[in-house]
Scaffold this active site. Structure first.
Site, mmCIF file in Angstrom:
data_model
loop_
_atom_site.group_PDB
_atom_site.id
_atom_site.type_symbol
_atom_site.label_atom_id
_atom_site.label_comp_id
_atom_site.label_asym_id
_atom_site.label_seq_id
_atom_site.Cartn_x
_atom_site.Cartn_y
_atom_site.Cartn_z
ATOM 1 N N ASP A 1 0.644 -1.462 -0.479
ATOM 2 C CA ASP A 1 0.183 0.267 -0.410
ATOM 3 C C ASP A 1 0.894 0.934 0.030
ATOM 4 O OD1 ASP A 1 -2.201 -1.855 0.450
ATOM 5 O OD2 ASP A 1 -1.966 -1.601 3.009
ATOM 6 N N GLU B 1 -11.292 -0.812 -3.205
ATOM 7 C CA GLU B 1 -10.217 -0.294 -2.270
ATOM 8 C C GLU B 1 -9.379 0.631 -2.448
ATOM 9 O OE1 GLU B 1 -9.229 -3.586 0.625
ATOM 10 O OE2 GLU B 1 -7.000 -4.385 -0.979
HETATM 11 O O1 FUB Z 1 -2.138 -3.632 3.709
HETATM 12 C C1 FUB Z 1 -4.013 -4.158 4.110
HETATM 13 C C2 FUB Z 1 -4.363 -3.801 2.888
HETATM 14 O O2 FUB Z 1 -4.376 -4.597 1.655
HETATM 15 C C3 FUB Z 1 -5.012 -2.772 2.836
HETATM 16 O O3 FUB Z 1 -6.010 -2.123 3.777
HETATM 17 C C4 FUB Z 1 -5.870 -3.418 1.856
HETATM 18 O O4 FUB Z 1 -5.945 -1.999 0.568
HETATM 19 C C5 FUB Z 1 -4.606 -4.284 1.247
HETATM 20 O O5 FUB Z 1 -3.768 -4.112 0.662
#
Ligand code: FUB
Length: 326
Positions: A38, A208
């Site tokens: 991320d 997301e």
């Molecule tokens: O790294 C944790 C979670 O995994 C993130 O918040 C999501 O977007 C995914 O990449």
């Protein structure tokens, strides 16, 4: 004999110089060692910064490291720029930082605790520091967003600055994305004209990891789709005349390549308008790995066609060429 020895020394020096030059000119991928996901990229005082999630078991995700570079090639690690020890309400799953510089302060927005309902403590927090390397302290003493609104899990925040200087929080997991108008000191939100605080802008297929930028007056909205632990995790985008949409999905621009890596997604950009360079900084899983958390931070170039459409990114092992920001 003496001549042979000096020739061998010279040859060895030349070989090592050639190797150094080769490694110095290209970033390679990943850009730094370790499991990091991320990535939020930023540029402060002509230095590149990357703030990733420490990709481990949720209960071990109790800090954030940062990395800085003058040339996109050599990266310096700044360990624990933020630690849950400095945030009394956060105890695990510190995720997906977003950073902005405002009024000589650096604000690091983060998700913590991976809340599953409004009954749990956690959500999106804000930390503040005088320098990009921290140390960051909790800005509010409580989360900025601690509930689900419009179905969006309070994680995966991005802070977008509009043309008029207004900052917005764009965030959301669980396939819903909201935009909210931040107040001046980032302690809360200002209502929209209809009185609402959280406006839903979810495009088709959104999961997301939202990201927004402006190019030639248009608003580009990008997000991650698929499941982050699987091979199909990817990035898609839409373009609109407004930060509130409507955002009609154009298509994927970042995804796995069976010869390079799987699960390429959750990105951010380094934009150098003067040099007309766009770099996509994202995470991906090496072909040898199946553990969901084994994600590495990588960089590649992102290009546009003559109509302003984003071209599919070619993910590489080589990464990008050395480039000073100025
Ligand atoms: O790294 C944790 C979670 O995994 C993130 O918040 C999501 O977007 C995914 O990449």
């Amino acid at each position: 004999m003496k001549y042979l020895f000096s020739s061998l020394l010279l040859l060895s020096a030349l070989t090592s110089f050639a190797q150094d030059t080769k490694t110095i000119k290209q970033s390679g991928n990943p850009i730094f060692p370790g499991w990091y996901a991320d990535p939020e990229a930023a540029v402060f005082n002509n230095k590149y910064w990357v703030y990733p999630t420490y990709s481990a078991k949720y209960k071990e995700q109790v800090f954030l490291d940062a990395f800085s570079s003058d040339d996109l090639v050599k990266w310096k690690k700044h360990p624990h720029v933020l630690d849950t020890a400095a945030v009394k309400w956060a105890n695990k799953a510190m995720w997906a930082p977003a950073i902005v510089q405002k009024d000589k302060k650096y604000y690091l927005f983060f998700g913590a605790n991976d809340i599953q309902s409004d009954n749990e403590v956690g959500g999106i927090g804000v930390a503040v520091a005088d320098k990009p390397e921290g140390p960051f302290k909790d800005h509010l003493g409580k989360p900025l967003v601690d509930k689900f609104h419009n179905g969006a899990q309070p994680i995966d925040q991005f802070v977008f600055k509009d043309k008029d200087g207004q900052y917005y929080l764009i965030y959301g997991g669980w396939k819903h994305c909201n935009i909210a108008k931040l107040n001046k000191d980032f302690t809360g939100f200002l209502p929209f004209d209809d009185g609402k605080i959280f406006k839903e802008i979810t495009p088709d297929n959104y999961v997301e990891g939202p990201y927004m930028f402006i190019r030639n007056g248009k608003y580009y909205f990008m997000w991650s789709e698929g499941g982050w632990t699987g091979p199909d995790y990817s990035v898609a985008y839409a373009v609109s005349d407004s930060p509130f949409g409507p955002f009609k999905r154009v298509g994927k621009i970042l995804q796995q390549d069976a010869t390079i890596a799987r699960g390429a997604g959750h990105h951010s950009l380094i934009i150098n308008e003067k040099k007309n360079k766009y770099y996509i900084v994202y995470h991906r899983r090496p072909l040898t790995e199946t553990d969901g958390n084994h994600r590495e931070t990588c960089i590649d170039e992102m290009k546009f066609d003559a109509d302003g459409m984003i071209l599919p990114v070619k993910i590489t092992k080589e990464g990008v060429k050395a480039q000073k920001f100025k």
